[in-house]
Write a protein that holds these residues in place. Structure first.
Motif, PDB file in Angstrom:
ATOM      1  N   LYS A 188      41.034  63.786  55.363  1.00 28.30           N
ATOM      2  CA  LYS A 188      40.329  64.166  56.599  1.00 28.30           C
ATOM      3  C   LYS A 188      38.846  64.389  56.326  1.00 28.30           C
ATOM      4  CE  LYS A 188      44.126  66.245  59.189  1.00 28.30           C
ATOM      5  NZ  LYS A 188      44.649  67.499  59.779  1.00 28.30           N
ATOM      6  N   ALA A 189      38.521  64.981  55.182  1.00 32.30           N
ATOM      7  CA  ALA A 189      37.115  65.205  54.832  1.00 32.30           C
ATOM      8  C   ALA A 189      36.386  63.873  54.641  1.00 32.30           C
ATOM      9  CB  ALA A 189      37.021  66.045  53.565  1.00 32.30           C
ATOM     10  N   ARG A 190      37.058  62.919  54.007  1.00 35.10           N
ATOM     11  CA  ARG A 190      36.435  61.598  53.828  1.00 35.10           C
ATOM     12  C   ARG A 190      36.203  60.909  55.170  1.00 35.10           C
ATOM     13  NH1 ARG A 190      39.590  60.856  48.519  1.00 35.10           N
ATOM     14  NH2 ARG A 190      41.284  61.216  49.920  1.00 35.10           N
ATOM     15  N   ILE A 191      37.183  61.054  56.087  1.00 35.71           N
ATOM     16  CA  ILE A 191      37.015  60.460  57.423  1.00 35.71           C
ATOM     17  C   ILE A 191      35.805  61.080  58.116  1.00 35.71           C
ATOM     18  CG2 ILE A 191      38.033  60.303  59.738  1.00 35.71           C
ATOM     19  CD1 ILE A 191      40.778  59.963  58.359  1.00 35.71           C
ATOM     20  N   LYS A 192      35.692  62.408  58.041  1.00 36.79           N
ATOM     21  CA  LYS A 192      34.542  63.074  58.673  1.00 36.79           C
ATOM     22  C   LYS A 192      33.231  62.631  58.029  1.00 36.79           C
ATOM     23  CE  LYS A 192      36.593  67.215  60.597  1.00 36.79           C
ATOM     24  NZ  LYS A 192      36.572  68.674  60.648  1.00 36.79           N
ATOM     25  N   LEU A 193      33.238  62.486  56.705  1.00 37.13           N
ATOM     26  CA  LEU A 193      32.036  62.067  55.995  1.00 37.13           C
ATOM     27  C   LEU A 193      31.608  60.670  56.442  1.00 37.13           C
ATOM     28  CD1 LEU A 193      30.019  62.776  53.696  1.00 37.13           C
ATOM     29  CD2 LEU A 193      31.558  61.537  52.168  1.00 37.13           C
ATOM     30  N   VAL A 194      32.546  59.762  56.525  1.00 34.86           N
ATOM     31  CA  VAL A 194      32.225  58.397  56.948  1.00 34.86           C
ATOM     32  C   VAL A 194      31.754  58.392  58.403  1.00 34.86           C
ATOM     33  CG1 VAL A 194      33.171  56.090  57.344  1.00 34.86           C
ATOM     34  CG2 VAL A 194      33.761  57.314  55.256  1.00 34.86           C
TER      35      VAL A 194
ATOM     36  N   GLU B 126      33.411  51.592  59.750  1.00 35.29           N
ATOM     37  CA  GLU B 126      34.485  51.706  60.742  1.00 35.29           C
ATOM     38  C   GLU B 126      35.755  51.020  60.243  1.00 35.29           C
ATOM     39  OE1 GLU B 126      32.619  50.040  64.200  1.00 35.29           O
ATOM     40  OE2 GLU B 126      31.926  52.016  64.904  1.00 35.29           O
ATOM     41  N   GLU B 127      35.575  49.868  59.631  1.00 33.01           N
ATOM     42  CA  GLU B 127      36.715  49.132  59.084  1.00 33.01           C
ATOM     43  C   GLU B 127      37.386  49.930  57.964  1.00 33.01           C
ATOM     44  OE1 GLU B 127      37.116  45.083  56.574  1.00 33.01           O
ATOM     45  OE2 GLU B 127      36.107  44.870  58.535  1.00 33.01           O
ATOM     46  N   PHE B 128      36.581  50.568  57.127  1.00 29.62           N
ATOM     47  CA  PHE B 128      37.122  51.390  56.038  1.00 29.62           C
ATOM     48  C   PHE B 128      37.961  52.543  56.593  1.00 29.62           C
ATOM     49  CE2 PHE B 128      36.560  54.978  53.006  1.00 29.62           C
ATOM     50  CZ  PHE B 128      37.278  54.447  51.953  1.00 29.62           C
ATOM     51  N   VAL B 129      37.464  53.183  57.648  1.00 32.71           N
ATOM     52  CA  VAL B 129      38.211  54.285  58.264  1.00 32.71           C
ATOM     53  C   VAL B 129      39.512  53.772  58.865  1.00 32.71           C
ATOM     54  CG1 VAL B 129      38.204  55.955  60.164  1.00 32.71           C
ATOM     55  CG2 VAL B 129      36.212  55.762  58.689  1.00 32.71           C
ATOM     56  N   ASP B 130      39.431  52.670  59.616  1.00 31.44           N
ATOM     57  CA  ASP B 130      40.611  52.157  60.325  1.00 31.44           C
ATOM     58  C   ASP B 130      41.636  51.511  59.404  1.00 31.44           C
ATOM     59  OD1 ASP B 130      39.630  53.030  62.748  1.00 31.44           O
ATOM     60  OD2 ASP B 130      38.679  51.113  63.248  1.00 31.44           O
TER      61      ASP B 130
ATOM     62  N   ASP C 207      46.270  55.884  55.186  1.00 30.88           N
ATOM     63  CA  ASP C 207      46.532  56.829  54.095  1.00 30.88           C
ATOM     64  C   ASP C 207      46.872  58.204  54.643  1.00 30.88           C
ATOM     65  OD1 ASP C 207      46.056  54.864  52.253  1.00 30.88           O
ATOM     66  OD2 ASP C 207      44.123  55.648  51.563  1.00 30.88           O
ATOM     67  N   LEU C 208      46.155  58.614  55.687  1.00 34.93           N
ATOM     68  CA  LEU C 208      46.400  59.914  56.313  1.00 34.93           C
ATOM     69  C   LEU C 208      47.792  59.951  56.946  1.00 34.93           C
ATOM     70  CD1 LEU C 208      45.354  62.705  57.110  1.00 34.93           C
ATOM     71  CD2 LEU C 208      44.373  61.651  59.162  1.00 34.93           C
ATOM     72  N   LEU C 209      48.153  58.907  57.665  1.00 29.36           N
ATOM     73  CA  LEU C 209      49.486  58.849  58.285  1.00 29.36           C
ATOM     74  C   LEU C 209      50.593  58.904  57.235  1.00 29.36           C
ATOM     75  CD1 LEU C 209      48.947  56.179  61.097  1.00 29.36           C
ATOM     76  CD2 LEU C 209      49.288  58.638  61.373  1.00 29.36           C
ATOM     77  N   LEU C 210      50.417  58.189  56.133  1.00 28.68           N
ATOM     78  CA  LEU C 210      51.410  58.191  55.066  1.00 28.68           C
ATOM     79  C   LEU C 210      51.537  59.565  54.432  1.00 28.68           C
ATOM     80  CD1 LEU C 210      53.363  56.580  53.247  1.00 28.68           C
ATOM     81  CD2 LEU C 210      51.399  56.102  51.765  1.00 28.68           C
ATOM     82  N   ALA C 211      50.406  60.208  54.167  1.00 31.43           N
ATOM     83  CA  ALA C 211      50.425  61.533  53.544  1.00 31.43           C
ATOM     84  C   ALA C 211      51.090  62.560  54.459  1.00 31.43           C
ATOM     85  CB  ALA C 211      49.008  61.971  53.186  1.00 31.43           C
TER      86      ALA C 211
ATOM     87  N   ARG D   6      41.782  51.732  55.849  1.00 28.53           N
ATOM     88  CA  ARG D   6      42.172  52.447  54.638  1.00 28.53           C
ATOM     89  C   ARG D   6      42.490  53.918  54.867  1.00 28.53           C
ATOM     90  NH1 ARG D   6      42.346  51.768  48.951  1.00 28.53           N
ATOM     91  NH2 ARG D   6      43.266  53.733  48.337  1.00 28.53           N
ATOM     92  N   LEU D   7      41.555  54.660  55.427  1.00 33.79           N
ATOM     93  CA  LEU D   7      41.716  56.113  55.495  1.00 33.79           C
ATOM     94  C   LEU D   7      42.776  56.555  56.502  1.00 33.79           C
ATOM     95  CD1 LEU D   7      38.010  57.316  55.144  1.00 33.79           C
ATOM     96  CD2 LEU D   7      39.792  57.237  53.398  1.00 33.79           C
ATOM     97  N   LYS D   8      42.782  55.984  57.697  1.00 31.85           N
ATOM     98  CA  LYS D   8      43.767  56.404  58.696  1.00 31.85           C
ATOM     99  C   LYS D   8      45.202  56.100  58.269  1.00 31.85           C
ATOM    100  CE  LYS D   8      40.794  56.664  62.738  1.00 31.85           C
ATOM    101  NZ  LYS D   8      40.491  56.138  64.079  1.00 31.85           N
TER     102      LYS D   8
END
Length: 142
Positions: free
Chosen positions: A124-130, A13-17, A23-27, A19-21
């Motif tokens: 988005k795929a990584r978020i779904k995977l996690v 959950e921490e990784f998603v919140d 990164d998604l907002l920036l992209a 790192r990934l989110k």
């Protein structure tokens, strides 16, 4: 065993919140800027084509001088225009030269948009995977 599972879930959950989110907002933000740049060049291209079609050689227009303050401007010769080529540089082009430059620039922007779209899809795929991993750790039904 439950303690270990809870720690894994917390890390995912921490990784998603963390790192990934972000990164998604920036992209998405960077892709939106590319769309804006694409629109600017598309509008410029359309304006040049209208000037060419109507054989306009002089022009009276309103120019935004900042803070939505406009000034009337006379353009005595519209056959040569200045185009922002990046990094704060403007180059004087004829209409045909500007159209050639715009075609190259639009192709480059389109490539960057495609790359950004693929990057966003990957995030988005990584978020779904996690999230799927978290679901499995919680032993929830699909």
């Amino acid at each position: 065993m439950d303690k270990m599972r809870e720690e894994k879930i917390k890390k995912f959950e921490e990784f998603v919140d963390v790192r990934l989110k972000p990164d998604l907002l920036l992209a998405v933000s960077q892709r939106d800027k590319l769309f804006e740049e694409q629109k600017v060049f598309s509008d410029l291209k359309r304006s040049i084509e209208i000037l060419q079609k109507n054989e306009v050689t002089s022009l009276r227009t309103m120019v935004n001088i900042g803070s939505e303050v406009y000034l009337q401007a006379d353009v005595p010769d519209t056959r040569r225009i200045f185009v922002d080529v990046g990094l704060g540089f403007h180059v004087e082009f004829t209409w045909s030269e500007a159209l050639e430059f715009i075609a190259v620039k639009e192709a480059r922007i389109a490539r960057h948009i495609e790359e950004s779209t693929q990057l966003i899809a990957g995030i988005k795929a990584r978020i779904k995977l996690v999230c799927e991993g978290i679901r499995e750790l919680l032993m929830l039904p699909g």
